[in-house]
Design a protein around this motif. Structure first.
Motif, mmCIF file in Angstrom:
data_model
loop_
_atom_site.group_PDB
_atom_site.id
_atom_site.type_symbol
_atom_site.label_atom_id
_atom_site.label_comp_id
_atom_site.label_asym_id
_atom_site.label_seq_id
_atom_site.Cartn_x
_atom_site.Cartn_y
_atom_site.Cartn_z
ATOM 1 N N LYS A 155 9.178 0.145 4.960
ATOM 2 C CA LYS A 155 10.522 0.357 5.504
ATOM 3 C C LYS A 155 11.571 -0.412 4.705
ATOM 4 O O LYS A 155 12.735 -0.006 4.652
ATOM 5 N N THR A 156 11.184 -1.532 4.115
ATOM 6 C CA THR A 156 12.152 -2.403 3.447
ATOM 7 C C THR A 156 11.899 -2.586 1.958
ATOM 8 O O THR A 156 12.724 -3.183 1.278
ATOM 9 N N SER A 157 10.794 -2.083 1.460
ATOM 10 C CA SER A 157 10.399 -2.366 0.080
ATOM 11 C C SER A 157 9.946 -1.120 -0.658
ATOM 12 O O SER A 157 9.074 -0.379 -0.182
ATOM 13 N N GLY A 158 10.518 -0.902 -1.855
ATOM 14 C CA GLY A 158 10.033 0.179 -2.706
ATOM 15 C C GLY A 158 8.590 -0.049 -3.104
ATOM 16 O O GLY A 158 7.799 0.888 -3.220
ATOM 17 N N ASN A 159 8.228 -1.306 -3.315
ATOM 18 C CA ASN A 159 6.857 -1.701 -3.610
ATOM 19 C C ASN A 159 5.922 -1.183 -2.512
ATOM 20 O O ASN A 159 4.882 -0.568 -2.776
ATOM 21 N N GLY A 160 6.308 -1.420 -1.262
ATOM 22 C CA GLY A 160 5.504 -0.974 -0.118
ATOM 23 C C GLY A 160 5.420 0.536 -0.022
ATOM 24 O O GLY A 160 4.369 1.095 0.321
ATOM 25 N N ARG A 161 6.528 1.228 -0.336
ATOM 26 C CA ARG A 161 6.514 2.690 -0.271
ATOM 27 C C ARG A 161 5.586 3.268 -1.332
ATOM 28 O O ARG A 161 4.840 4.224 -1.079
ATOM 29 N N TYR A 162 5.624 2.695 -2.524
ATOM 30 C CA TYR A 162 4.711 3.172 -3.565
ATOM 31 C C TYR A 162 3.251 2.936 -3.175
ATOM 32 O O TYR A 162 2.384 3.773 -3.453
ATOM 33 N N ASP A 197 5.108 -8.095 4.874
ATOM 34 C CA ASP A 197 6.286 -8.853 4.447
ATOM 35 C C ASP A 197 7.405 -7.886 4.060
ATOM 36 O O ASP A 197 7.169 -6.710 3.805
ATOM 37 N N THR A 198 8.635 -8.395 3.991
ATOM 38 C CA THR A 198 9.765 -7.521 3.689
ATOM 39 C C THR A 198 9.850 -7.140 2.221
ATOM 40 O O THR A 198 10.463 -6.137 1.876
ATOM 41 N N GLY A 199 9.261 -7.959 1.336
ATOM 42 C CA GLY A 199 9.317 -7.674 -0.094
ATOM 43 C C GLY A 199 8.058 -8.099 -0.810
ATOM 44 O O GLY A 199 7.186 -8.773 -0.232
ATOM 45 N N ARG A 210 -0.646 -18.763 1.387
ATOM 46 C CA ARG A 210 -1.126 -18.884 2.769
ATOM 47 C C ARG A 210 -2.601 -18.508 2.887
ATOM 48 O O ARG A 210 -3.239 -18.787 3.901
ATOM 49 N N GLY A 211 -3.131 -17.842 1.873
ATOM 50 C CA GLY A 211 -4.553 -17.518 1.844
ATOM 51 C C GLY A 211 -4.965 -16.416 2.795
ATOM 52 O O GLY A 211 -6.147 -16.308 3.144
ATOM 53 N N LEU A 212 -4.022 -15.568 3.207
ATOM 54 C CA LEU A 212 -4.347 -14.486 4.137
ATOM 55 C C LEU A 212 -4.759 -13.229 3.379
ATOM 56 O O LEU A 212 -4.322 -12.988 2.261
ATOM 57 N N GLY A 213 -5.579 -12.417 4.016
ATOM 58 C CA GLY A 213 -5.970 -11.131 3.462
ATOM 59 C C GLY A 213 -7.080 -11.204 2.423
ATOM 60 O O GLY A 213 -7.334 -12.248 1.811
ATOM 61 N N ASP A 214 -7.753 -10.059 2.241
ATOM 62 C CA ASP A 214 -8.794 -9.918 1.221
ATOM 63 C C ASP A 214 -8.265 -9.264 -0.041
ATOM 64 O O ASP A 214 -8.807 -9.467 -1.123
ATOM 65 N N VAL A 215 -7.207 -8.463 0.124
ATOM 66 C CA VAL A 215 -6.652 -7.700 -0.999
ATOM 67 C C VAL A 215 -5.129 -7.720 -0.915
ATOM 68 O O VAL A 215 -4.554 -7.428 0.127
ATOM 69 N N LEU A 216 -4.493 -8.078 -2.021
ATOM 70 C CA LEU A 216 -3.046 -7.921 -2.158
ATOM 71 C C LEU A 216 -2.813 -6.660 -2.969
ATOM 72 O O LEU A 216 -3.361 -6.505 -4.061
ATOM 73 N N ILE A 217 -1.991 -5.745 -2.443
ATOM 74 C CA ILE A 217 -1.643 -4.531 -3.178
ATOM 75 C C ILE A 217 -0.188 -4.644 -3.607
ATOM 76 O O ILE A 217 0.701 -4.808 -2.771
#
Length: 340
Positions: A155-162, A197-199, A210-217
């Motif tokens: 909703k807030t990030s082109g990165n997220g939309r892709y 996150d927003t961006g 923060r060490g959260l998640g198994d995969v960052l996309i």
């Protein structure tokens, strides 16, 4: 001695003021409104352009300021009055809105520079922790119930939309166009998101610090630079075999450069991004470019991947925004279904 120095400073100040008044010395300032994870890229690109500009424009001191956030937020800030001279975003719609909602740029802005005004491009990649403990290799692996994902809010990030569209496109090709199967895959994929996150830079902080998640996309450029910054022995990069072409469109903001008196510098700045020097710098930050010599020099840096275009898979960006990301669209429906 102190008195002599003070007098010298006063004299120098008077001379400078006189030169400025006469036009012999001038100062040009550009504001580049950019997406969240481009800070380091433009920090590297700006100095050589400034040097080039000042060599060609004797007596003109050029300053380039940067503004960074999610690209949609950045575009909104300009519509609300931010006097940015140029925009360097990661999605066409965030530039197009400057025409559609503000008439700040012309309708044909994409035709003003090569490659649809996109001097470089990227695709999506996965960053996983050392030794890839969850065995992540493809988009389908990200739908497993034991995998937690981090990527920015579409909703807030082109990165997220892709990221969202890359996953949808990959699932659709895998499912032979069966929309019911694709939606089921997308529902499981989105259900695995631990933090929105927003961006892009916020997502990086969540995963790395923060060490959260198994995969960052995130963009291929970002995951490689994270690995270089935080330790190549701590993370691994996976570029899936089916992926999306992520364009990075740029534009000068006509309405603002006219008011700011920065037209010549703003246009030269964006044209510089296509130069061999700039293209080489851009590849050093793991962005792909259209300059074949620069890509040949960076051979081995970019894994082979089959890229599909948004237009070919989903239709026009306005259609994509309406169908998937508008209130009540596919994204909202999938998130709601996933939390039932």
């Amino acid at each position: 001695m102190k008195l002599t120095l003070v007098k010298g400073w006063l004299l120098q100040g008077c001379v400078t003021a006189a030169l400025l008044a006469s036009g012999s010395v001038s100062a040009t300032e550009l504001l580049n409104s950019s997406y969240d994870v481009s800070r380091e890229l433009f920090t590297a690109l700006n100095p050589p352009f400034q040097k080039q500009w000042q060599e060609q424009h004797k007596g003109d001191t050029l300053t380039i300021k940067q503004s960074h956030a999610g690209s949609s937020k950045q575009a909104l800030a300009i519509l609300q009055g931010l006097k940015a001279d140029v925009v360097t975003y990661n999605q066409v719609t965030d530039v197009q809105i400057l025409h559609d909602r503000g008439n700040l740029i012309p309708a044909d802005w994409q035709a003003r520079l090569p490659n649809n005004s996109s001097p470089f491009y990227s695709t999506m990649a996965f960053l996983v922790r050392k030794d890839n403990p969850k065995g992540i290799h493809s988009w389908s692996d990200l739908t497993r119930s034991d995998v937690k994902l981090i990527f920015p809010n579409p909703k807030t990030s082109g990165n997220g939309r892709y990221t969202y569209l890359a996953a949808w496109g990959a699932f659709s090709q895998q499912d032979g166009g069966d929309q019911a199967k694709t939606r089921d895959q997308m529902q499981r994929f989105l259900k695995n998101v631990e933090v929105f996150d927003t961006g892009g830079r916020g997502a990086t902080t969540t995963f790395v610090e923060r060490g959260l998640g198994d995969v960052l996309i995130t963009f291929e450029s970002e995951v490689n630079n994270i690995r270089k910054q935080y330790g190549e022995d701590k993370y691994e990069v996976i570029v899936p075999q089916v992926n999306i072409l992520a364009e990075f469109p740029v534009a000068w903001v006509d309405s603002n450069i006219e008011k700011n008196g920065t037209e010549e510098a703003a246009k030269a700045y964006l044209k510089y991004l296509y130069s061999p020097q700039a293209q080489q710098i851009i590849t050093s930050f793991y962005y792909r470019v259209y300059d074949q010599k620069a890509m040949d020099a960076a051979k081995g840096q970019f894994p082979d991947t089959k890229l599909f275009k948004v237009d070919d898979q989903f239709g026009s960006w306005p259609d994509v925004m309406k169908t998937h990301f508008a209130n009540g669209g596919e994204l909202d429906k999938l998130l709601e279904q996933g939390h039932k």
